[in-house]
Enzyme design. Sequence first.
Site, PDB file in Angstrom:
ATOM      1  CG  HIS A 100       1.964  -2.553 -15.307  1.00 37.92           C
ATOM      2  ND1 HIS A 100       1.625  -3.764 -14.732  1.00 37.92           N
ATOM      3  CD2 HIS A 100       2.975  -2.821 -16.169  1.00 37.92           C
ATOM      4  CE1 HIS A 100       2.393  -4.706 -15.237  1.00 37.92           C
ATOM      5  NE2 HIS A 100       3.217  -4.176 -16.114  1.00 37.92           N
TER       6      HIS A 100
ATOM      7  CG  LEU B 215     -11.324  -5.204 -10.989  1.00 35.92           C
ATOM      8  CD1 LEU B 215     -11.268  -3.685 -11.051  1.00 35.92           C
ATOM      9  CD2 LEU B 215     -12.166  -5.670  -9.793  1.00 35.92           C
TER      10      LEU B 215
ATOM     11  CG  ASN C 113       1.907   3.312  -5.734  1.00 38.66           C
ATOM     12  OD1 ASN C 113       2.312   4.342  -6.264  1.00 38.66           O
ATOM     13  ND2 ASN C 113       2.531   2.138  -5.856  1.00 38.66           N
TER      14      ASN C 113
ATOM     15  CG  ASP D 174      -1.172  -4.823 -16.984  1.00 31.24           C
ATOM     16  OD1 ASP D 174      -1.858  -4.230 -16.132  1.00 31.24           O
ATOM     17  OD2 ASP D 174      -0.417  -5.772 -16.699  1.00 31.24           O
TER      18      ASP D 174
ATOM     19  N   GLY E  76       0.774  -1.247   0.000  1.00 32.88           N
ATOM     20  CA  GLY E  76       0.000   0.000   0.000  1.00 32.88           C
ATOM     21  C   GLY E  76       0.801   1.291   0.000  1.00 32.88           C
TER      22      GLY E  76
ATOM     23  CG  ASN F  17      -3.348  -0.990 -12.766  1.00 33.79           C
ATOM     24  OD1 ASN F  17      -3.173  -1.037 -11.533  1.00 33.79           O
ATOM     25  ND2 ASN F  17      -2.746  -1.833 -13.593  1.00 33.79           N
TER      26      ASN F  17
HETATM   27  C1  GRF Z   1       3.520  -1.022  -7.582  1.00 32.68           C
HETATM   28  O1  GRF Z   1       4.796  -1.162  -8.109  1.00 32.68           O
HETATM   29  C2  GRF Z   1       2.481  -0.908  -8.676  1.00 32.68           C
HETATM   30  O2  GRF Z   1       2.955  -0.371  -9.866  1.00 32.68           O
HETATM   31  C3  GRF Z   1       2.105  -2.357  -8.919  1.00 32.68           C
HETATM   32  O3  GRF Z   1       2.174  -2.962  -7.670  1.00 32.68           O
HETATM   33  C4  GRF Z   1       3.066  -2.252  -6.813  1.00 32.68           C
HETATM   34  C5  GRF Z   1       2.284  -1.921  -5.581  1.00 32.68           C
HETATM   35  O4  GRF Z   1       3.072  -1.401  -4.556  1.00 32.68           O
HETATM   36  N1  GRF Z   1       0.833  -2.459  -9.576  1.00 32.68           N
HETATM   37  P1  GRF Z   1       2.394  -0.778  -3.261  1.00 32.68           P
HETATM   38  O5  GRF Z   1       1.471  -1.840  -2.673  1.00 32.68           O
HETATM   39  O6  GRF Z   1       1.628   0.434  -3.676  1.00 32.68           O
HETATM   40  O7  GRF Z   1       3.521  -0.443  -2.326  1.00 32.68           O
END
Ligand code: GRF
Length: 193
Positions: A113, A97, A21, A149, A19, A111
């Site tokens: 990625h 999803l 992000n 993606d 988490g 999203n």
């Molecule tokens: C990130 O690198 C994102 O791009 C990918 O999963 C990772 C999640 O990291 N989809 P976090 O849980 O936000 O630390």
Amino acid sequence: MEKLNGKKINTAVFISGRGSNLRSLIEHYKKKNSLLSIKLIVSNNRKAKGLIYAKRSKIIKYVTNFKNKNVSEKKLLKKLFNHKINLICLAGFMKILSENFIKKFKKPILNIHPSLLPKYKGLNTHKKVIKNKEKFSGSTVHLVSTKLDSGKIILQKKIKISKYENEKTLEKKILKIEHELYPKAIKKFLINL
Ligand code: GRF
């Protein structure tokens, strides 16, 4: 989706693990000029470390395990409608999803990625990038479509891979840029609606 008209957009962030992000989106949304109002944090995993940020920020969390995808998605759609959610941001959400969910939700799903899409879709991105001795990698924020993606790209950030890079160092480097990229991409997406 309707224009913003000065209103903040009710957002749900979906996570499965760490988490980081999510944490950066929460920090961003607390700013006065943010276009987001994070109303809901969704996880398919009740042990997701990132759920701590829901507690800390007093944001409602909702966990549904996706063991029966159909049932979980139905309940989730109801929850999203009840909370008047107009935007979903996937942030390390490890479930795919369904087409039905995407169509029924009707509103944008974004999203993040960790690769320069359309290169390296799917899992184990950093491992593949290192193995192929790529000179650059990065991260992409894109709209979620029914193909994995593959939705429209909103924003990308590129980084150089050093000679000594390994999976771990690359992951760390990319996470760092993601924390700036995601809020920036969301803003770009929303002001261009
Ligand atoms: C990130 O690198 C994102 O791009 C990918 O999963 C990772 C999640 O990291 N989809 P976090 O849980 O936000 O630390």
